[in-house]
Enzyme design. Structure first.
Site: not given
Ligand code: NOJ
Length: 578
Positions: A110, A353-354
């Protein structure tokens, strides 16, 4: 309607390796804990590599493991060239690279370079004084003209942060504000400054030289901000019901984004002989822009990770949801398949994960239909053109967590939203209900390896509670069961590897107006697959809906074979047309 020819026609150059690949995402703190501190780590990933081999995935995308105060679980990096002791060491990362390569898999890291942590030495130096050599590495601005620092509304622009409240925080010592599109502990880097860009490229080369195989680039379409020649940034349109506005027009695919990505490509990737992968996570990207970002001739990124389909069930914000309408999904997926037909490439995903768990959100996680809807959604997605992503636990049918109280949440986005919504007068019970459905923590509960008290994830106390359903839904129970969700994922992944029609075939949408039956064909070199998925509880007669299906050869299905003329609830079939 919506017929889409392949961007990699037969007879032309061989299609890139990632057209046949499947990516598996590991969110390290929730994958596997090897040292009993309740947080997953690199040692844990090393212990579970057989699971990935068994599934057959090609690439592991590892969410951030760099040193970090963990304000946003590692998406707030304080050192780009090391591993947080919470997760292990650089030596273990090297071990992971070697172990994956030995198994024929790749490692994609990442890359979080829209912002750093406020504990990164670059930011500490930048904030130290107005004349610091690194002052310009971040976005510092004086209060809005006519306002004193700290006055309500004195922020330099009216933008709302993705994590609630304004995107600006006042630094009392210097009397200036700094920009953060996310949490106040995640200050945005100033990509206008060439020193910043070259520091990032240098760091990326360092990781590639170490053996990693590419990057998933966090919110990479936000690195270019629309800044006026006098240095000012523009207010955005007001958000109804809020004192703040939307800054999207100023930072989603900003004016220099293509220039920056082309420069990055030249500086970091060009001329490297290895088979690498670059994925641009791009909230708000349109199909037309995605085509530019992923046109190989422009040398920017290999594929985008776009958000249109995961916004289709949102109301005015992600905290207000309504059921997904199948016609909207068909129209959206269809447009992306068509728009990137001749040029470009897309990622395919439900979970990450989001996002809350897809089986609970778009499927049916009742005991009766959980397995069938998880496998149906998987089939629907994996048979599209694009590179599929499997998020840890999705291959087991993991579902949302039954949250009961605020204390059970850990995510910064959820907690910030709660504070802001309650202080704006919303009923706390309603806010909690919205968190329960939409919080990112739904995706972050530990992977369910077995039915033991902490699901085999840790011998300690897990940092986020294990879903109580792990006694039934776990990897050990599914590994040798040919009817399991896990076994179905294995078959889908193998099919993409084996059948060029799955990887590259032209897409043609069928039944665009049907509310519950999602059907399409994929064709290449005279071969055609027809995919038909029933995304609901009604039984349909296929003989009237799609008569050509009834005599076709079944390539893969998610329910035991029965009457070919009938499509059962949540049934999915992949058929080869004669
Ligand atoms: C996208 C990421 O997938 C997320 O988990 C994160 O909180 C935000 N970008 C900020 O980095």
């Amino acid at each position: 309607m919506d017929s889409a020819p392949s961007p990699f026609p037969t007879g032309a150059e061989p299609a890139p390796w990632w057209t046949r690949a499947v990516v598996y995402q590991v969110y390290p703190r929730s994958f596997m804990d090897s040292d009993g501190d309740g947080v997953g780590d690199l040692g844990g990933i090393l212990q579970r590599l057989d699971h990935l081999t068994d599934l057959g995935v090609d690439v592991l995308w590892l969410s951030p493991v760099y040193p970090s105060p963990q304000a946003d679980n590692g998406y707030d990096i304080s050192d780009y060239r090391d591993i947080d002791p919470l997760f292990g060491s650089l030596a273990q990362l090297d071990e992971l690279i070697a172990a994956l390569h030995a198994r024929g898999m790749k490692l994609v890291m990442d890359l979080v370079v829209n912002h750093t942590s406020d504990a990164h030495p670059w930011f500490e130096e930048s904030r130290a004084s107005r004349t610091s050599p690194k002052r310009d590495w971040y976005w510092w601005r004086p209060p809005r003209p006519g306002f004193a620092a700290g006055d309500p509304g004195a922020e330099p622009t009216n933008w709302q942060s993705f994590f609630s409240g304004p995107t600006w925080t006042l630094d009392e010592a210097s009397g200036e504000y700094y920009l953060h599109l996310f949490d106040r502990r995640q200050p945005d880097l100033n990509w206008e400054n060439p020193e910043v860009r070259h520091a990032v490229y240098d760091m990326m080369r360092w990781w590639l030289d170490r053996g990693v195989d590419g990057f998933r680039m966090d919110v990479i379409n936000m690195i270019s901000k629309d800044v006026a020649p006098d240095g000012s940034l523009h207010d955005g349109p007001p958000i109804p019901g809020s004192a703040l506005g939307s800054g999207y027009a100023s930072f989603i695919c900003g004016p220099r984004i293509h220039e920056f990505l082309q420069e990055m490509h030249r500086e970091v990737f060009a001329g490297r002989p290895e088979a690498l992968l670059t994925v641009g996570e791009m909230p708000g990207v349109t199909v037309e822009q995605a085509r530019l970002f992923t046109d190989p001739a422009r040398a920017e990124v290999d594929m985008v990770f776009q958000f249109e389909h995961v916004g289709l069930d949102h109301g005015t914000s992600k905290w207000e949801v309504h059921p997904l309408r199948m016609r909207d999904l068909k129209a959206s997926f269809g447009r992306w398949q068509t728009g990137l037909a001749e040029v470009g490439w897309n990622s395919l995903y439900w979970d990450n994960h989001d996002q809350p768990r897809a089986v609970s959100r778009f499927g049916d996680d009742s005991p009766e239909f959980r397995r069938d809807s998880a496998t149906c959604l998987a089939t629907l997605l994996h048979l599209h053109r694009g590179t599929p992503y499997v998020y840890q636990g999705q291959e087991l049918g993991m579902a949302n967590y039954p949250f009961r109280s605020l204390e059970e949440f850990a995510d910064v986005e959820s907690l910030n939203h709660h504070v802001h919504a309650v202080s704006a007068g919303h009923d706390p019970a309603d806010v909690l209900a919205a968190l329960r459905t939409s919080s990112r923590d739904n995706a972050r509960t530990p992977v369910q390896w077995d039915d033991s008290p902490h699901a085999g994830f840790t011998t300690g106390r897990p940092w986020l509670a294990v879903n109580p359903d792990h006694v039934e839904w776990n990897a050990a129970a599914q590994r040798d069961d040919p009817t399991s969700v896990l076994a179905h994922y294995r078959r889908l992944i193998a099919l993409r590897h084996e059948d060029p029609v799955v990887a590259l075939g032209d897409f043609h949408l069928l039944l665009p107006e049907h509310d519950e039956v999602y059907a399409f064909t994929r064709s290449r070199d005279g071969g055609t697959l027809l995919v038909v998925c029933n995304v609901g509880r009604t039984t349909y007669r296929l003989s009237s809906l799609l008569p050509e299906v009834v005599d076709a050869e079944l390539v893969l299905g998610n329910l035991p074979e029965d009457d070919p003329a009938v499509l059962r609830p949540w049934e999915a079939r992949v058929l080869r047309l004669p």
